[in-house]
Design an enzyme around this catalytic site. Structure first.
Site, PDB file in Angstrom:
ATOM      1  N   HIS A 189     -32.561  10.217  58.479  1.00  0.00           N
ATOM      2  CA  HIS A 189     -31.234  10.160  59.110  1.00  0.00           C
ATOM      3  C   HIS A 189     -30.948  11.443  59.885  1.00  0.00           C
ATOM      4  CE1 HIS A 189     -26.710   9.259  58.802  1.00  0.00           C
ATOM      5  NE2 HIS A 189     -26.741  10.547  59.129  1.00  0.00           N
ATOM      6  N   GLU A 190     -31.166  12.582  59.231  1.00  0.00           N
ATOM      7  CA  GLU A 190     -30.809  13.857  59.848  1.00  0.00           C
ATOM      8  C   GLU A 190     -31.800  14.274  60.929  1.00  0.00           C
ATOM      9  OE1 GLU A 190     -27.979  15.025  59.382  1.00  0.00           O
ATOM     10  OE2 GLU A 190     -27.359  14.129  57.488  1.00  0.00           O
TER      11      GLU A 190
ATOM     12  N   HIS B 126     -30.130  11.698  63.940  1.00  0.00           N
ATOM     13  CA  HIS B 126     -29.305  12.578  64.777  1.00  0.00           C
ATOM     14  C   HIS B 126     -30.149  13.409  65.739  1.00  0.00           C
ATOM     15  CE1 HIS B 126     -25.703  11.448  62.790  1.00  0.00           C
ATOM     16  NE2 HIS B 126     -25.967  12.053  61.643  1.00  0.00           N
TER      17      HIS B 126
ATOM     18  N   GLU C 246     -23.302   7.827  63.468  1.00  0.00           N
ATOM     19  CA  GLU C 246     -23.767   7.686  62.085  1.00  0.00           C
ATOM     20  C   GLU C 246     -24.521   6.373  61.903  1.00  0.00           C
ATOM     21  OE1 GLU C 246     -23.844  10.039  60.012  1.00  0.00           O
ATOM     22  OE2 GLU C 246     -22.589  11.384  61.185  1.00  0.00           O
TER      23      GLU C 246
END
Length: 707
Positions: A420-421, A425, A478
């Site tokens: 995710h990070e 992103h 997100e």
């Protein structure tokens, strides 16, 4: 049922952040550095009270005064001695406060604080229950009479002046000629007093813009930011290298002058400071709680490296360029060069703000992310708290899934947070035309894979992701990052990095996907039917993903109402693990490509249509989500409270102060956070709140809400 989501039980779960071992391994100099950064973060975090609701600073001042005079045990004993039962002590706050030692010592001040915030604290009036603009909710990022149209106009004005909204608030009034008057107030130590020339001086003036009057001022939260600056100055003396010194110098400039450009310069030095033993970041960072989605809430964190988990993340970073090629969009939609980021697992010492995330990918400045890169952090001791799951409290899962879920939730969440990070992103390119008219993509050759045509839209100079996509920006991003995590966790190489192969790897995948679809159902708690709005970006994102996977069909995911063993409404989430790859992966692939293309091209209309379509909550069969929302509220588990430690300087040594995992421990941690200047801070907060109280509808104050 409508009010149930706003009522917390007295037995809410409380957990402590454990960072003892990581702190023990710090050198004396590193401890001093961490201590002063923590002090800066905690002082700055008080600004969040002024960014939330009109009554929040008064509530803090009241409770602070209450527990400075008596700790929780003493207050409880007094209440019981005066005839209250244990249950009444938990529930009859007015009687406890007015009978307290603080009230006996300062009766007028305590009664005044109670009269100012007591009714508002417990009010379930629809507008006061949640954050929102105008009649939709309450916020102190904007004066009470601001509407979404005012917010849009102000954003256009800020873009025209190349000013960031991150460290601003907006206050509306009316001039004598009837024109709207807006004050854009920057957060800074300095106010209207003469100062040496800085990049901000020329911005502090009056403007006419589209028939309205704008005045740019500064000095918001000044006495609080003064404390921040003082401790950042002290931290500089213990910095490990020149990059940290330069970083802190720019943060000090930013908070003193009100300059986001200075904060960007500090963030560049922060990005360059690879692998520090003590990691930190501070400023006006996340825009989740601004109803318009542009203003940053103050937050600051200080943490220490967890070397074992960091080694796995380093392996993930080393594989990142190859893994980025697996994402379902053309190479032209990916950054020209992958700027290898820092990715560490940290144990949090301090995290000030309205909540503590499990992972972070920062800075949020689009221009820096494109040219300088970013950092990823996974907060290990926060994740450990998140893992804590009791079988009997696991809702909406089949019995045969519960043991598997408990065993693999933690490891699967490590994988999801990492992907995710770093690759969520950290992926994707924004198509930009700069102030000189130059493009960062080839207009002739780059083709939109969704339309087969050349690129028709992009970001102009001064426009950012947040300013352009505003109210959906945070949740949309997100959702994109969560979807990348689900998509790439299917890659065997990723699972091997985290030590999973064979049947264990398949269980990690299954539980990661199962956790996401369950979270999509739990997300309904954060939807408000009265205003058709979502109150939490991450939860809205998870609901959207649930909708996408339900839409994929073929029995991949089902959500069905049922009746629980207690005879009350219940529901079950089912995921067919054999259909994750053949059905789920292609569905996510199509969805992810659309998300990225619309983001890259700055197609706001297309992005809103797609995202808001999936985020709509209706009672249409077969899921009947509005009805299921009642079931979710009926069976919801309250969010955990987290007790954080403090640091205390004793001579030249820094001591770690830890507290028990209880409500009393949480209160003591706050009471001992500001041992020397507690009364001063209470006064500062109430003075700042009172100075702006005319902008909101306080009882017995200006009813018009006008300046």
């Amino acid at each position: 049922m409508a009010d149930a989501q706003y009522i917390l039980p007295n037995d809410i779960g409380v957990f402590s952040l454990d960072c003892r071992e990581a702190f023990r391994l710090l050198s004396p100099t590193e401890r001093l550095y961490a201590h002063h950064l923590s002090r800066a973060a905690w002082y700055g975090g008080l600004a969040v009270l002024l960014q939330t609701s009109p009554e929040a600073p008064y509530i803090y001042a009241l409770l602070s005064r209450l527990f400075r005079a008596q700790d929780p045990d003493q207050l409880r004993q007094l209440a019981l001695a005066e005839g209250l039962t244990e249950e009444e002590y938990q529930e009859k706050l007015e009687r406890v406060i007015l009978g307290s030692k603080a009230a006996r010592q300062h009766p007028e001040e305590v009664r005044s604080l109670w009269q100012t915030c007591g009714e508002l604290m417990f009010s379930l009036e629809p507008r006061l229950r949640h954050l929102g603009l105008g009649k939709e909710g309450i916020t102190t990022y904007f004066s009470g009479d601001c509407t979404m149209e005012d917010a849009k106009l102000a954003q256009d004005f800020l873009d025209s002046q190349n000013l960031s909204a991150y460290n601003t608030r907006l206050f509306k009034g009316v001039l004598e000629d009837g024109k709207p008057r807006y004050e854009v107030r920057l957060a800074s130590v300095l106010g209207a007093e003469p100062a040496l020339h800085s990049e901000m001086t020329s911005k502090l003036k009056s403007y006419e813009f589209r028939g309205s009057h704008f005045q740019v001022t500064r000095g918001d939260y000044a006495p609080i930011l003064q404390k921040v600056v003082e401790h950042l100055e002290k931290a500089k003396a213990y910095a490990a290298n020149s990059r940290q010194e330069q970083m802190l110098a720019q943060y000090i400039e930013s908070f003193t002058q009100g300059s986001i450009e200075a904060h960007k310069r500090g963030s560049r030095f922060w990005i360059q400071d690879k692998g520090p033993i003590v990691e930190s970041y501070i400023g006006f960072i996340e825009s989740y709680r601004d109803p318009f989605g542009s203003r940053g809430e103050f937050e600051g964190f200080v943490a220490m490296v967890n070397k074992a988990m960091s080694a796995k993340f380093e392996c993930l970073v080393a594989s990142a360029e190859q893994l980025l090629k697996e994402l379902p969009w053309p190479p032209a939609f990916e950054k020209d060069k992958f700027l290898t980021p820092d990715f560490t697992s940290l144990d949090v010492l301090t995290f000030s703000g309205s909540g503590i995330p499990a992972g972070i990918n920062i800075p949020n400045y689009d221009d820096l992310r494109q040219t300088d890169g970013f950092k990823n952090v996974s907060l290990g001791n926060v994740l450990a708290v998140a893992y804590a799951t009791q079988r009997e409290k696991l809702t909406f899962l089949e019995e045969e899934d519960k043991d598997l879920y408990i065993r693999w939730k933690g490891p699967s969440f490590d994988v999801q947070v990492g992907l995710h990070e770093l690759l969520g992103h950290g992926s994707g390119k924004l198509f930009v035309q700069d102030e000189k008219g130059a493009f960062n993509f080839d207009q002739e050759t780059v083709i939109n894979p969704e339309t087969g045509e050349q690129i028709q839209s992009w970001y102009r100079s001064g426009e950012t992701w947040d300013s352009k996509f505003s109210t959906i920006a945070s949740s949309y991003e997100e959702c994109r990052a969560e979807s990348v995590g689900l998509y790439l966790c299917l890659n065997p190489q990723v699972l091997e990095i985290f030590g999973f192969e064979g049947a264990d790897a398949e269980d990690v995948i299954y539980v990661n996907w199962l956790n996401m679809v369950r979270a999509g159902l739990l997300a309904l708690e954060f939807y408000t039917p009265e205003t058709s709005s979502w109150r939490q970006a991450h939860m809205q994102a998870r609901f959207v993903i649930l909708r996408v996977l339900l839409e994929a069909g073929e029995g991949l995911v089902t959500v069905a109402p049922t009746t629980g063993a207690d005879g009350r409404p219940d529901a079950r989430v089912r995921l067919d693990r054999d259909k994750i790859r053949p059905v789920g992966k292609p569905a996510l692939e199509r969805f992810l490509r659309k998300l990225q293309v619309l983001k890259s091209t700055g197609d706001v209309a297309g992005g809103r249509a797609l995202y808001e379509g999936y985020a709509a909550v209706t009672d249409a069969p077969p899921e009947c989500f509005l009805t299921l929302r009642d079931t979710v509220l009926l069976r919801k588990e309250s969010r955990k409270l987290i007790v954080q430690p403090n640091t205390r300087l004793e001579g030249s040594e820094v001591q770690l102060l830890e507290y028990e995992a209880s409500a009393a421990g949480l209160i003591r941690s706050f009471s001992e956070r500001f041992p020397e200047d507690g009364p001063e801070l209470e006064e500062v907060l109430t003075q700042l709140a009172t100075a702006d109280a005319r902008f909101w509808r306080f009882p017995s104050e200006n009813p018009s809400g006008q300046a």
